[in-house]
Design a protein around this motif. Structure first.
Motif, PDB file in Angstrom:
ATOM      1  N   GLU A 133       0.726  -1.254  -0.020  1.00  0.00           N
ATOM      2  CA  GLU A 133       0.157  -0.004  -0.030  1.00  0.00           C
ATOM      3  C   GLU A 133       0.781   1.195   0.052  1.00  0.00           C
ATOM      4  O   GLU A 133       0.390   2.098  -0.575  1.00  0.00           O
ATOM      5  CB  GLU A 133      -0.883  -0.050   1.152  1.00  0.00           C
ATOM      6  N   TYR A 134       2.066   1.319   0.796  1.00  0.00           N
ATOM      7  CA  TYR A 134       2.804   2.474   0.746  1.00  0.00           C
ATOM      8  C   TYR A 134       3.605   2.646  -0.550  1.00  0.00           C
ATOM      9  O   TYR A 134       3.445   3.808  -0.947  1.00  0.00           O
ATOM     10  CB  TYR A 134       3.834   2.129   1.770  1.00  0.00           C
ATOM     11  N   ILE A 135       3.921   1.365  -0.957  1.00  0.00           N
ATOM     12  CA  ILE A 135       4.743   1.718  -2.429  1.00  0.00           C
ATOM     13  C   ILE A 135       3.517   2.373  -3.634  1.00  0.00           C
ATOM     14  O   ILE A 135       3.731   3.076  -4.228  1.00  0.00           O
ATOM     15  CB  ILE A 135       5.142   0.374  -3.188  1.00  0.00           C
ATOM     16  N   GLN A 136       2.373   1.558  -3.488  1.00  0.00           N
ATOM     17  CA  GLN A 136       1.152   2.058  -4.532  1.00  0.00           C
ATOM     18  C   GLN A 136       0.722   3.469  -4.278  1.00  0.00           C
ATOM     19  O   GLN A 136       0.451   4.131  -5.156  1.00  0.00           O
ATOM     20  CB  GLN A 136       0.114   1.246  -4.511  1.00  0.00           C
ATOM     21  N   ALA A 137       0.914   3.861  -2.973  1.00  0.00           N
ATOM     22  CA  ALA A 137       0.497   5.561  -2.649  1.00  0.00           C
ATOM     23  C   ALA A 137       1.487   6.307  -3.252  1.00  0.00           C
ATOM     24  O   ALA A 137       1.191   7.633  -3.543  1.00  0.00           O
ATOM     25  CB  ALA A 137       0.347   5.560  -1.128  1.00  0.00           C
ATOM     26  N   GLY A 138       2.749   5.886  -3.506  1.00  0.00           N
ATOM     27  CA  GLY A 138       3.584   6.955  -3.887  1.00  0.00           C
ATOM     28  C   GLY A 138       4.276   6.530  -5.248  1.00  0.00           C
ATOM     29  O   GLY A 138       5.441   7.275  -5.657  1.00  0.00           O
ATOM     30  N   VAL A 139       3.554   5.982  -5.907  1.00  0.00           N
ATOM     31  CA  VAL A 139       3.734   5.449  -7.508  1.00  0.00           C
ATOM     32  C   VAL A 139       4.148   6.583  -8.389  1.00  0.00           C
ATOM     33  O   VAL A 139       4.889   6.420  -9.148  1.00  0.00           O
ATOM     34  CB  VAL A 139       3.388   4.415  -7.843  1.00  0.00           C
ATOM     35  N   GLU A 140       3.249   7.757  -8.153  1.00  0.00           N
ATOM     36  CA  GLU A 140       3.196   8.922  -9.048  1.00  0.00           C
ATOM     37  C   GLU A 140       4.428   9.528  -8.953  1.00  0.00           C
ATOM     38  O   GLU A 140       4.864  10.181  -9.794  1.00  0.00           O
ATOM     39  CB  GLU A 140       2.129   9.498  -8.900  1.00  0.00           C
ATOM     40  N   GLU A 141       5.277   9.534  -7.539  1.00  0.00           N
ATOM     41  CA  GLU A 141       6.527  10.383  -7.556  1.00  0.00           C
ATOM     42  C   GLU A 141       7.562   9.544  -7.489  1.00  0.00           C
ATOM     43  O   GLU A 141       8.697   9.968  -7.287  1.00  0.00           O
ATOM     44  CB  GLU A 141       6.178  11.174  -5.904  1.00  0.00           C
ATOM     45  N   ASP A 142       7.481   8.246  -7.753  1.00  0.00           N
ATOM     46  CA  ASP A 142       8.649   7.160  -7.610  1.00  0.00           C
ATOM     47  C   ASP A 142       9.510   7.403  -9.047  1.00  0.00           C
ATOM     48  O   ASP A 142       9.212   6.703  -9.870  1.00  0.00           O
ATOM     49  CB  ASP A 142       8.332   5.926  -7.411  1.00  0.00           C
ATOM     50  N   THR A 143      10.579   7.944  -8.888  1.00  0.00           N
ATOM     51  CA  THR A 143      11.551   8.108 -10.114  1.00  0.00           C
ATOM     52  C   THR A 143      12.059   6.723 -10.696  1.00  0.00           C
ATOM     53  O   THR A 143      12.222   6.369 -11.692  1.00  0.00           O
ATOM     54  CB  THR A 143      12.705   8.804  -9.764  1.00  0.00           C
ATOM     55  N   LEU A 144      11.921   5.563  -9.571  1.00  0.00           N
ATOM     56  CA  LEU A 144      12.186   4.210 -10.258  1.00  0.00           C
ATOM     57  C   LEU A 144      11.086   3.853 -11.086  1.00  0.00           C
ATOM     58  O   LEU A 144      11.151   2.883 -11.986  1.00  0.00           O
ATOM     59  CB  LEU A 144      12.633   3.371  -8.890  1.00  0.00           C
ATOM     60  N   VAL A 145       9.979   4.012 -10.878  1.00  0.00           N
ATOM     61  CA  VAL A 145       8.907   3.752 -11.846  1.00  0.00           C
ATOM     62  C   VAL A 145       8.706   4.604 -12.989  1.00  0.00           C
ATOM     63  O   VAL A 145       8.533   4.012 -14.021  1.00  0.00           O
ATOM     64  CB  VAL A 145       7.656   3.789 -10.868  1.00  0.00           C
ATOM     65  N   LYS A 146       8.586   6.060 -12.706  1.00  0.00           N
ATOM     66  CA  LYS A 146       8.362   6.783 -13.731  1.00  0.00           C
ATOM     67  C   LYS A 146       9.531   7.299 -14.557  1.00  0.00           C
ATOM     68  O   LYS A 146       9.524   7.571 -15.620  1.00  0.00           O
ATOM     69  CB  LYS A 146       7.821   8.112 -13.066  1.00  0.00           C
ATOM     70  N   GLY A 147      10.679   7.242 -13.948  1.00  0.00           N
ATOM     71  CA  GLY A 147      11.792   7.613 -14.604  1.00  0.00           C
ATOM     72  C   GLY A 147      12.316   9.111 -14.282  1.00  0.00           C
ATOM     73  O   GLY A 147      11.384   9.663 -13.645  1.00  0.00           O
ATOM     74  N   ILE A 148      13.178   9.626 -14.882  1.00  0.00           N
ATOM     75  CA  ILE A 148      13.705  10.795 -14.436  1.00  0.00           C
ATOM     76  C   ILE A 148      13.472  11.969 -15.774  1.00  0.00           C
ATOM     77  O   ILE A 148      13.856  11.511 -16.862  1.00  0.00           O
ATOM     78  CB  ILE A 148      15.270  11.073 -14.061  1.00  0.00           C
ATOM     79  N   SER A 149      12.768  13.182 -15.453  1.00  0.00           N
ATOM     80  CA  SER A 149      12.694  13.913 -16.697  1.00  0.00           C
ATOM     81  C   SER A 149      13.902  14.468 -17.371  1.00  0.00           C
ATOM     82  O   SER A 149      14.974  14.605 -16.427  1.00  0.00           O
ATOM     83  CB  SER A 149      11.867  14.973 -16.289  1.00  0.00           C
ATOM     84  N   GLU A 150      13.984  14.587 -18.238  1.00  0.00           N
ATOM     85  CA  GLU A 150      15.158  15.159 -19.157  1.00  0.00           C
ATOM     86  C   GLU A 150      15.634  16.425 -18.594  1.00  0.00           C
ATOM     87  O   GLU A 150      16.900  16.678 -18.476  1.00  0.00           O
ATOM     88  CB  GLU A 150      15.018  15.136 -20.529  1.00  0.00           C
ATOM     89  N   GLU A 151      14.880  17.239 -18.029  1.00  0.00           N
ATOM     90  CA  GLU A 151      14.987  18.782 -17.372  1.00  0.00           C
ATOM     91  C   GLU A 151      15.682  18.531 -16.137  1.00  0.00           C
ATOM     92  O   GLU A 151      16.741  19.306 -15.772  1.00  0.00           O
ATOM     93  CB  GLU A 151      14.088  19.437 -17.374  1.00  0.00           C
ATOM     94  N   LYS A 152      15.564  17.461 -15.374  1.00  0.00           N
ATOM     95  CA  LYS A 152      15.981  17.203 -14.151  1.00  0.00           C
ATOM     96  C   LYS A 152      17.295  16.382 -14.063  1.00  0.00           C
ATOM     97  O   LYS A 152      17.817  15.889 -12.997  1.00  0.00           O
ATOM     98  CB  LYS A 152      14.794  16.847 -13.195  1.00  0.00           C
TER      99      LYS A 152
END
Length: 74
Positions: free
Chosen positions: A43-62
């Motif tokens: 539940e903790y992992i799923q709650a933070g999936v939107e901010e998780d860089t391991l899931v989403k990756g890092i944006s090119e700007e950052k």
């Protein structure tokens, strides 16, 4: 700060006393079922999936490690 203890220098009695003291500490810890812990972690992992860089990756700007330019081999 805890003193450094060389276990090889301790007597068998000292080692037994240390082990008993450690077990006294551990017996006071609250125990949880593994199934309950796994659910809470999930539940903790799923709650933070939107901010998780391991899931989403890092944006090119950052991304501080993005390639500055291409490599040309002649």
């Amino acid at each position: 700060r805890m003193p450094v203890i060389n276990v090889d220098d301790l007597t068998d009695k000292d080692k037994a006393v240390m082990e008993v003291n450690q077990l006294k500490i551990e017996i006071k810890l609250e125990r949880w079922l593994t199934s309950k812990c796994c659910e809470e972690i999930k539940e903790y992992i799923q709650a933070g999936v939107e901010e998780d860089t391991l899931v989403k990756g890092i944006s090119e700007e950052k991304n501080p490690f993005k390639e500055k330019g291409g490599c040309v081999i002649c």
